[in-house]
Design a protein around this motif. Sequence first.
Motif, short mmCIF file in Angstrom:
data_model
loop_
_atom_site.label_atom_id
_atom_site.label_comp_id
_atom_site.label_asym_id
_atom_site.label_seq_id
_atom_site.Cartn_x
_atom_site.Cartn_y
_atom_site.Cartn_z
N TYR A 1 -13.81 1.50 -7.28
CA TYR A 1 -13.25 2.68 -7.11
C TYR A 1 -12.24 2.97 -6.05
CZ TYR A 1 -13.38 7.84 -7.51
OH TYR A 1 -12.69 8.93 -7.63
N SER A 2 -12.39 2.02 -4.66
CA SER A 2 -11.57 2.03 -3.96
C SER A 2 -10.39 1.52 -4.22
CB SER A 2 -12.21 1.18 -2.57
OG SER A 2 -11.34 0.98 -1.42
N HIS A 3 -10.42 0.44 -5.10
CA HIS A 3 -9.27 -0.40 -5.54
C HIS A 3 -8.42 0.66 -6.55
CE1 HIS A 3 -7.42 -3.81 -8.49
NE2 HIS A 3 -6.77 -3.25 -7.81
N ALA B 1 4.24 6.73 2.51
CA ALA B 1 4.31 5.90 1.50
C ALA B 1 4.11 4.57 2.23
CB ALA B 1 5.74 5.47 1.15
N PRO B 2 4.38 4.22 3.54
CA PRO B 2 3.83 2.75 4.32
C PRO B 2 2.41 2.76 4.19
CG PRO B 2 5.70 4.09 5.42
CD PRO B 2 5.18 5.03 4.54
N ASP B 3 1.51 3.87 4.34
CA ASP B 3 0.19 3.39 4.43
C ASP B 3 -0.46 3.14 3.31
OD1 ASP B 3 -0.65 4.87 7.52
OD2 ASP B 3 1.21 5.81 6.46
N ALA B 4 0.13 3.93 2.11
CA ALA B 4 -0.42 3.44 0.57
C ALA B 4 0.00 2.06 0.49
CB ALA B 4 0.22 4.32 -0.17
N PHE B 5 1.39 1.55 0.72
CA PHE B 5 1.68 0.31 0.52
C PHE B 5 0.82 -0.72 1.19
CE2 PHE B 5 6.35 1.93 -0.13
CZ PHE B 5 5.90 2.41 -1.62
N LEU B 6 0.49 -0.39 2.47
CA LEU B 6 -0.09 -1.34 3.32
C LEU B 6 -1.67 -1.71 2.74
CD1 LEU B 6 -0.12 -3.23 5.83
CD2 LEU B 6 -0.90 -1.13 6.95
N ARG B 7 -2.11 -0.77 2.21
CA ARG B 7 -3.59 -1.08 1.63
C ARG B 7 -3.37 -2.03 0.38
NH1 ARG B 7 -3.49 3.26 4.76
NH2 ARG B 7 -5.69 3.83 5.54
N MET B 8 -2.32 -1.75 -0.42
CA MET B 8 -2.37 -2.68 -1.60
C MET B 8 -1.78 -3.94 -0.98
SD MET B 8 -3.11 -1.46 -4.43
CE MET B 8 -2.16 -2.69 -5.78
N LEU B 9 -0.89 -4.03 0.03
CA LEU B 9 -0.47 -5.58 0.65
C LEU B 9 -1.60 -5.86 1.33
CD1 LEU B 9 2.73 -4.19 2.21
CD2 LEU B 9 2.88 -5.87 0.56
N TYR C 1 -5.01 -5.88 0.50
CA TYR C 1 -6.26 -6.02 -0.30
C TYR C 1 -6.00 -6.44 -1.74
CZ TYR C 1 -8.46 -3.35 3.45
OH TYR C 1 -8.66 -2.87 4.67
N TYR C 2 -4.71 -6.22 -2.22
CA TYR C 2 -4.32 -6.68 -3.55
C TYR C 2 -2.71 -7.02 -3.70
CZ TYR C 2 -8.79 -3.82 -3.96
OH TYR C 2 -9.94 -3.75 -3.83
N PRO C 3 -2.38 -7.81 -2.81
CA PRO C 3 -0.84 -8.22 -2.98
C PRO C 3 -0.30 -8.79 -4.22
CG PRO C 3 -2.00 -9.65 -1.52
CD PRO C 3 -3.00 -8.80 -1.86
N GLU C 4 -1.19 -9.46 -4.89
CA GLU C 4 -0.95 -10.13 -6.19
C GLU C 4 -0.54 -9.11 -7.30
OE1 GLU C 4 -5.13 -9.15 -6.23
OE2 GLU C 4 -3.89 -10.19 -4.71
N ILE D 1 1.25 -6.29 -6.62
CA ILE D 1 2.41 -5.50 -6.51
C ILE D 1 3.42 -5.86 -7.19
CG2 ILE D 1 4.35 -5.12 -4.79
CD1 ILE D 1 1.88 -5.07 -2.55
N SER D 2 3.61 -7.32 -7.64
CA SER D 2 4.77 -7.63 -8.54
C SER D 2 4.56 -7.14 -9.82
CB SER D 2 4.73 -9.27 -8.63
OG SER D 2 3.50 -9.79 -8.86
N ASP D 3 3.32 -6.78 -10.22
CA ASP D 3 3.12 -6.05 -11.53
C ASP D 3 3.69 -4.82 -11.77
OD1 ASP D 3 1.26 -8.23 -12.05
OD2 ASP D 3 -0.57 -7.07 -11.98
N PHE D 4 4.16 -4.33 -10.58
CA PHE D 4 4.98 -2.82 -10.68
C PHE D 4 6.38 -3.28 -10.55
CE2 PHE D 4 0.34 -1.93 -9.38
CZ PHE D 4 0.10 -1.21 -10.43
N GLY D 5 6.81 -4.53 -10.45
CA GLY D 5 8.37 -4.65 -10.18
C GLY D 5 8.73 -4.79 -9.07
N TYR D 6 7.73 -5.05 -8.25
CA TYR D 6 8.24 -5.14 -6.56
C TYR D 6 7.77 -6.23 -5.97
CZ TYR D 6 9.40 -0.17 -7.03
OH TYR D 6 10.16 0.85 -7.53
N SER D 7 8.59 -6.85 -5.04
CA SER D 7 8.09 -7.98 -4.34
C SER D 7 7.18 -7.57 -3.10
CB SER D 7 9.53 -8.62 -3.67
OG SER D 7 9.20 -9.44 -2.61
N PRO D 8 6.15 -8.33 -2.98
CA PRO D 8 5.21 -7.75 -1.78
C PRO D 8 6.02 -7.90 -0.20
CG PRO D 8 4.15 -9.21 -3.26
CD PRO D 8 5.47 -9.35 -3.79
#
Length: 195
Positions: free
Chosen positions: A112-114, A134-142, A144-147, A149-156
């Motif tokens: 659920y956290s994910h 935005a940075p805080d939301a990005f940081l959590r994905m970076l 815990y789940y950086p792999e 990010i590229s699924d959404f078309g962005y470079s980590p």
Amino acid sequence: MKLDYINEENKFNEDEFEELTEDEIYLNKGADAYQAGDYETAIRLYQKSADMGNITALSNLGYCYYYGRSFPVDKTKAKECWEKAAIFGDIPSVYKLGDMYRYGDLPQNLDYSHALYKRAFLLALDNMDNYYVAPDAFLRMLKYYPEEISDFGYSPIDIAAHCVIGIKDRIARGDNYSGKVLSDAKAVLIKLLDE
């Protein structure tokens, strides 16, 4: 409706706020009080703004409850504020609920956290220029789940650099609470660059 004042102690020039609604004025003055450490005033102003339907003010009240600003820590009330605000897509409320499920403030549920972190990330992509959320939301994905990010078309690496720049910007604008977040974002960026 234009206001001549917020309260007797805190007068301001109404022309300065001509474009803002009444709830936004209370929100902004509450944020100023919060940054100055005057939590009682901040809470009062946030509550007025939230009572007028301002979702950001409701989310900010969640922070006051969570961190015990001017009253005892009350994570149940924080959760209630964040759940209400998250329904309307408030990014900080979404990722703070994710934190509560990740770190055990609520029964730990990493799936659920994910899902909450991913939702906050997607909302933040639509609000990339908002360096306050935005940075805080990005940081959590970076972190815990950086792999993913590229699924959404962005470079980590690009997202991490965006985080660092955004957090530096909000600190330069007077945010007194983002020093640790900046350190975390820099560490994530350095790690990504070293890989």
